[in-house]
Motif scaffolding. Structure first.
Motif, PDB file in Angstrom:
ATOM      1  N   ASP A 728      13.116  -4.260  -7.862  1.00  0.00           N
ATOM      2  CA  ASP A 728      12.664  -3.425  -6.749  1.00  0.00           C
ATOM      3  C   ASP A 728      13.563  -3.684  -5.545  1.00  0.00           C
ATOM      4  OD1 ASP A 728       9.775  -2.396  -7.646  1.00  0.00           O
ATOM      5  OD2 ASP A 728       9.952  -4.507  -8.220  1.00  0.00           O
ATOM      6  N   ALA A 729      13.870  -2.613  -4.834  1.00  0.00           N
ATOM      7  CA  ALA A 729      14.653  -2.749  -3.600  1.00  0.00           C
ATOM      8  C   ALA A 729      13.946  -1.992  -2.486  1.00  0.00           C
ATOM      9  CB  ALA A 729      16.069  -2.211  -3.796  1.00  0.00           C
ATOM     10  N   TRP A 730      13.926  -2.573  -1.299  1.00  0.00           N
ATOM     11  CA  TRP A 730      13.173  -2.030  -0.171  1.00  0.00           C
ATOM     12  C   TRP A 730      14.020  -2.040   1.100  1.00  0.00           C
ATOM     13  CZ3 TRP A 730       7.679  -1.073  -0.610  1.00  0.00           C
ATOM     14  CH2 TRP A 730       7.113  -1.512  -1.805  1.00  0.00           C
ATOM     15  N   PHE A 731      13.665  -1.155   1.990  1.00  0.00           N
ATOM     16  CA  PHE A 731      14.035  -1.320   3.394  1.00  0.00           C
ATOM     17  C   PHE A 731      12.912  -0.738   4.240  1.00  0.00           C
ATOM     18  CE2 PHE A 731      15.854  -0.636   7.535  1.00  0.00           C
ATOM     19  CZ  PHE A 731      16.589  -1.793   7.718  1.00  0.00           C
ATOM     20  N   SER A 732      12.390  -1.567   5.126  1.00  0.00           N
ATOM     21  CA  SER A 732      11.364  -1.135   6.073  1.00  0.00           C
ATOM     22  C   SER A 732      11.894  -1.374   7.472  1.00  0.00           C
ATOM     23  CB  SER A 732      10.064  -1.913   5.874  1.00  0.00           C
ATOM     24  OG  SER A 732       9.498  -1.636   4.609  1.00  0.00           O
ATOM     25  N   GLY A 733      11.765  -0.354   8.307  1.00  0.00           N
ATOM     26  CA  GLY A 733      12.249  -0.492   9.674  1.00  0.00           C
ATOM     27  C   GLY A 733      11.566   0.492  10.591  1.00  0.00           C
ATOM     28  N   TYR A 734      11.806   0.334  11.877  1.00  0.00           N
ATOM     29  CA  TYR A 734      11.060   1.148  12.826  1.00  0.00           C
ATOM     30  C   TYR A 734      11.780   1.262  14.158  1.00  0.00           C
ATOM     31  CZ  TYR A 734       9.484  -3.552  14.271  1.00  0.00           C
ATOM     32  OH  TYR A 734       9.423  -4.875  14.660  1.00  0.00           O
ATOM     33  N   SER A 735      11.420   2.322  14.835  1.00  0.00           N
ATOM     34  CA  SER A 735      11.667   2.459  16.259  1.00  0.00           C
ATOM     35  C   SER A 735      10.295   2.288  16.912  1.00  0.00           C
ATOM     36  CB  SER A 735      12.243   3.841  16.573  1.00  0.00           C
ATOM     37  OG  SER A 735      11.271   4.832  16.304  1.00  0.00           O
ATOM     38  N   ARG A 736      10.213   2.446  18.193  1.00  0.00           N
ATOM     39  CA  ARG A 736       8.918   2.265  18.858  1.00  0.00           C
ATOM     40  C   ARG A 736       7.901   3.312  18.413  1.00  0.00           C
ATOM     41  NH1 ARG A 736       4.757   2.198  19.573  1.00  0.00           N
ATOM     42  NH2 ARG A 736       3.421   1.818  21.387  1.00  0.00           N
ATOM     43  N   ARG A 737       8.354   4.494  18.000  1.00  0.00           N
ATOM     44  CA  ARG A 737       7.426   5.574  17.684  1.00  0.00           C
ATOM     45  C   ARG A 737       7.400   5.975  16.226  1.00  0.00           C
ATOM     46  NH1 ARG A 737       3.915   5.334  21.715  1.00  0.00           N
ATOM     47  NH2 ARG A 737       5.112   4.735  23.543  1.00  0.00           N
TER      48      ARG A 737
END
Length: 860
Positions: A728-737
């Motif tokens: 399994d490969a993932w990427f989780s990320g975010y900006s403020r909104r």
């Protein structure tokens, strides 16, 4: 003369007796007759429709297709056609047409079916209240109900009921739906010829429709037009033009404006749970989701292109089928003709394959040095040039590919049936259906509104929604939550942990557990910020040991993770927990919104068939304190003046119109589960995973998510993740909104994502090597966020109150008075900053020690 008078008297007597019998029958049956009062406040049974947030139709569910229309919305020619064909004395009779009824009775007596017995009112009575059984009792009930209807409703109201209720074939009810089903139009867009076809359907919709029998439909259309001409509804010229028009009807579905089947099915299932199958399918509900069409399209494009890119770099698995074997596919050396050329019939039959996404079938009709000629559906001809072929080296296994092809004949033969992809410049490329699966989900951290969701490559290929149904090991995506627990238990971003191998004897299994970094390099003492940015596995294990497994699990439960589903051993620190992409995104939202637990939701509001709002979402909002109309999270609340850190240079992100959900006061406040200080510090560390680097001293380092720098946004944070053996490969990320999680893997758990060798045909920009979070999952995240961030202005990740910034020594994490490359500014919660200055001049960079391009690879 005498006998004639007696005959008259006898006739009058029989008529009187008939009237008395009819009245008696009516009085006898009156109590059993259904009430027609329901027709005054009729709620049409219409399908459930699913819409995007901006009103784009995504799907329609329900057995009956109906588009209710008021009589004034019907074209006058359609009304005229119905009256001329079904009941030309409709506005003169009282529900029963004596002339037509007499003709029908006489026809029955003499054995000839003259028709004309049922008026429009009688058909309304039958369609709403009776069955279609052919009995005299049913006919009498139909007549009596017609009297009631005529007394209750106006003629226009009765006609409108008829035109909306009548079954017209292919599950269409009423002329609004029939126009859409047979012609893909609204009723006011129909031609006279098309109107005449539809007006002829009530007699026998299953056999007279233009899809099943164009010849019968044409004959029936002729009858309708003749009657309209006889009644002066149309001119002779209009009649001739309509008679000459071809029969063009074919099956049309609902006009889908946003094809998002995974998303629509999520809303569909929620509606079934909320209302039950019968009511959900017949209540005419319009379901408006929280998803903007722009973001959903971007998400679908990101997932599909990423899966195809992964699939192609692992090699070509071969053609769908071959219509010629290799011994017969060589052209004549002189004429260039093939010994067994393909026939048009062979081509048509072979291309009768359902496509997936943008893939369509094609047949190779010519093989040249570095190109092939292809035939597509509808007799299209095209060429695939070398740029569209050169990727297709042979697939051997997930770990190995064959040599790069040199000519088109290394790949394809005459008569091969293949998948092709039409590209943006209208050229074609060889392609194939990916075997690997993927998912992407994006939510608002302010209130949990789902902004995009893609559960796989193609809903037609697999209806399994990996956003909500696939629980997969999360790998290093778990580390931010481990580190958050460490910050709550005495650690800071400047705390020093030993990055050294771990060897532990496991008495239960009789083996030594040796968690490793990936790549397996160790640098000794390292600050926590750098350890997370570089995804150091042994540091995560050491932090779990220091905090304690019980406290870690308790802390993880604050983010919505179910404690009983978390492994109760040290592998938890390396991501052995299995979660869905939606659960992972929800957990990361707590960091983005300043410490609040939000609940993802998809349905913003539900309207009934009259446009009344019967449900309006009122989600818990990340705000403290909450004010009416406030959608701002605590990260943008009161701040403390502090010097910005030199590592990394964090800016941030601004509020936009992306979150469009209407939340009426008073706001429902979400539960705070971690402090705003903890959320901010974790966001800072995750920003380093993208923007953190230091090449001033060799060997240098950069964060595992560095590829996201291509977005040129410093207001983002994120974390890669790869499980053991790269399953399994993932990427989780975010900006403020906006919070987004991307996942890729095989539905077959025995397969891993493998690795690829360099393809000399493709140049330096290609992806190759061991598959992992940064290479396999992050590209979809980047592609999606590139579009999603367009409408988001910069809003800084500002430090909340009780957070200070002080200069520290890079090597020891202690206070420093130097202003050179040995020091930097770091953030601390009040009371946790170091108090001791570094005294010995032993400062050095604490680095990864790996200078090659595999720095982003993590296998846990």
């Amino acid at each position: 003369m005498f006998s004639f008078k007696r005959l008259i008297k006898f006739g009058l007597l029989m008529g009187l007796l008939g009237i008395i019998a009819l009245i008696t029958l009516y009085l006898t049956m009156r109590d059993d007759l259904p009430s027609v009062e329901s027709l005054k406040n009729l709620q049409w049974q219409t399908p459930m429709q699913i819409y995007s947030n901006d009103g784009k139709l995504m799907s329609q569910f329900g057995e009956k297709k109906r588009i209710p229309l008021a009589l004034e919305e019907m074209p006058q020619q359609l009304i005229d056609a119905i009256l001329a064909t079904e009941d030309d004395r409709f506005y003169q009779h009282f529900g029963i047409d004596p002339v037509g009824l007499t003709r029908a009775v006489i026809g029955q007596i003499i054995g000839q079916n003259k028709g004309g017995g049922s008026t429009i009112t009688m058909q309304v009575a039958r369609n709403f209240f009776l069955t279609r059984e052919v009995t005299y009792v049913r006919k009498l009930r139909e007549i009596f109900i017609s009297f009631h209807i005529e007394n209750l409703l106006t003629k226009d109201e009765i006609l409108a009921l008829y035109m909306n209720k009548i079954p017209l074939g292919h599950r269409s009810y009423g002329f609004g739906a029939a126009a859409q089903v047979y012609y893909g139009k609204e009723v006011h867009e129909l031609t006279l010829a098309q109107i005449a076809v539809l007006a002829g359907l009530p007699k026998a919709p299953s056999t007279l429709n233009p899809i099943r029998s164009p010849k019968r439909a044409k004959a029936r259309r002729s009858v309708v037009l003749q009657r309209m001409l006889a009644k002066n509804y149309i001119t002779p010229q209009e009649y001739q033009e309509a008679m000459a028009a071809p029969i063009t009807g074919k099956r049309h579905g609902a006009e889908i404006e946003l094809n998002a089947p995974y998303l629509a099915e999520m809303a569909h299932q929620e509606m079934l749970q909320r209302y039950g199958r019968e009511q959900a399918y017949t209540g005419g509900y319009k379901v408006f989701t929280t998803v903007p069409s722009k973001l959903q399209k971007a998400a679908q494009h990101a997932v599909v292109t990423n899966l195809m890119a992964y699939d192609q770099r692992h090699g070509y698995r071969g053609v769908i089928r071959s219509l010629r074997n290799e011994n017969n596919n060589k052209p004549d050396a002189v004429t260039g003709e093939y010994s067994k050329p393909l026939t048009p019939e062979e081509i048509d039959q072979a291309l009768n394959i359902k496509g997936y996404q943008s893939l369509e079938p094609a047949i190779v009709t010519g093989v040249f040095e570095q190109s092939v000629a292809i035939a597509l559906k509808n007799e299209q001809q095209a060429t695939i040039d070398w740029p569209g072929l050169s990727w297709a080296r042979e697939y051997i296994s997930d770990q190995k590919q064959g040599p790069a092809p040199q000519t088109a004949a290394d790949i394809l033969n005459y008569g091969d049936v293949v998948w092709v992809l039409k590209q943006e410049d209208d050229s074609f490329a060889l392609s194939q259906i990916p075997q690997v699966s993927g998912a992407l989900v994006s939510i608002s951290p302010d209130d949990g509104a789902i902004k995009a969701a893609v559960g796989g490559f193609s809903f037609n290929q697999s209806q399994f929604n990996r956003v909500t149904q696939a629980k997969r090991q999360v790998g290093s995506n778990i580390k931010p939550f481990i580190y958050s627990a460490a910050l709550e238990n005495g650690f800071t971003l400047a705390s020093i942990i030993n990055d050294a191998p771990i060897n532990q004897w496991d008495r239960s299994s009789g083996v030594v557990w040796r968690p490793k970094n990936s790549p397996p390099t160790y640098v000794g003492p390292i600050r926590i910020r750098l350890a997370l940015a570089q995804s150091k596995n042994v540091i995560s294990v050491r932090l779990l040991r220091e905090v304690g497994l019980g406290k870690i699990i308790d802390h993880l439960s604050l983010f919505g993770f179910v404690p009983d589903e978390l492994p109760r051993n040290e592998t938890l620190a390396l991501g052995s927990a299995s979660l869905t992409p939606l659960e992972v995104a929800s957990g990361f939202a707590t960091f983005a919104n300043g410490g609040f637990l939000i609940q993802p939701y998809l349905i913003d509001r539900i309207e009934d068939s009259f446009g009344n709002i019967v449900f309006q979402a009122s989600p818990a909002v990340a705000c403290d304190p909450c004010q009416p109309g406030d959608m701002m999270g605590s990260l943008s609340a009161a701040t403390q003046t502090a010097q910005a850190p030199e590592e990394p240079d964090s800016n941030g992100l601004a509020q936009t119109g992306l979150t469009t959900d209407k939340v009426a006061p008073p706001l429902n406040q979400a539960e705070r589960v971690i402090s705003k200080q903890n959320a901010f510090l974790m966001t800072e560390a995750l920003n380093s995973a993208i923007w953190g680097y230091d090449w001033s001293t060799k060997p240098g380092w950069q964060g595992t998510g560095f590829r996201a720098k291509t977005l040129k946004r410093r207001d983002i944070a994120g974390k890669t993740g790869t499980t053991n053996e790269s399953k399994d490969a993932w990427f989780s990320g975010y900006s403020r909104r906006l919070v987004t999680t991307s996942w890729i893997g095989f539905d077959d758990h025995t397969r891993n994502l493998g690795k690829t060798a360099y393809n000399k045909n493709l140049g330096k920009s290609q992806v190759y090597g061991i598959e992992a979070g940064a290479k396999s999952a992050q590209p979809a995240w980047i592609t999606y966020m590139d579009t999603a961030l367009e409408d988001l202005e910069i809003e800084p990740f500002l430090p909340p109150e009780d957070v200070v910034s002080v200069r520290i020594d890079k090597a020891t994490g202690k206070l420093s008075s130097k202003a050179d490359k040995t020091s930097l500014f770091e953030y601390f919660e009040n009371g946790t900053a170091p108090t001791e200055y570094v005294t010995l001049d032993k400062s050095r960079e604490i680095l990864d020690g790996n200078e090659d391009e595999e720095i982003d690879e993590e296998l846990f």
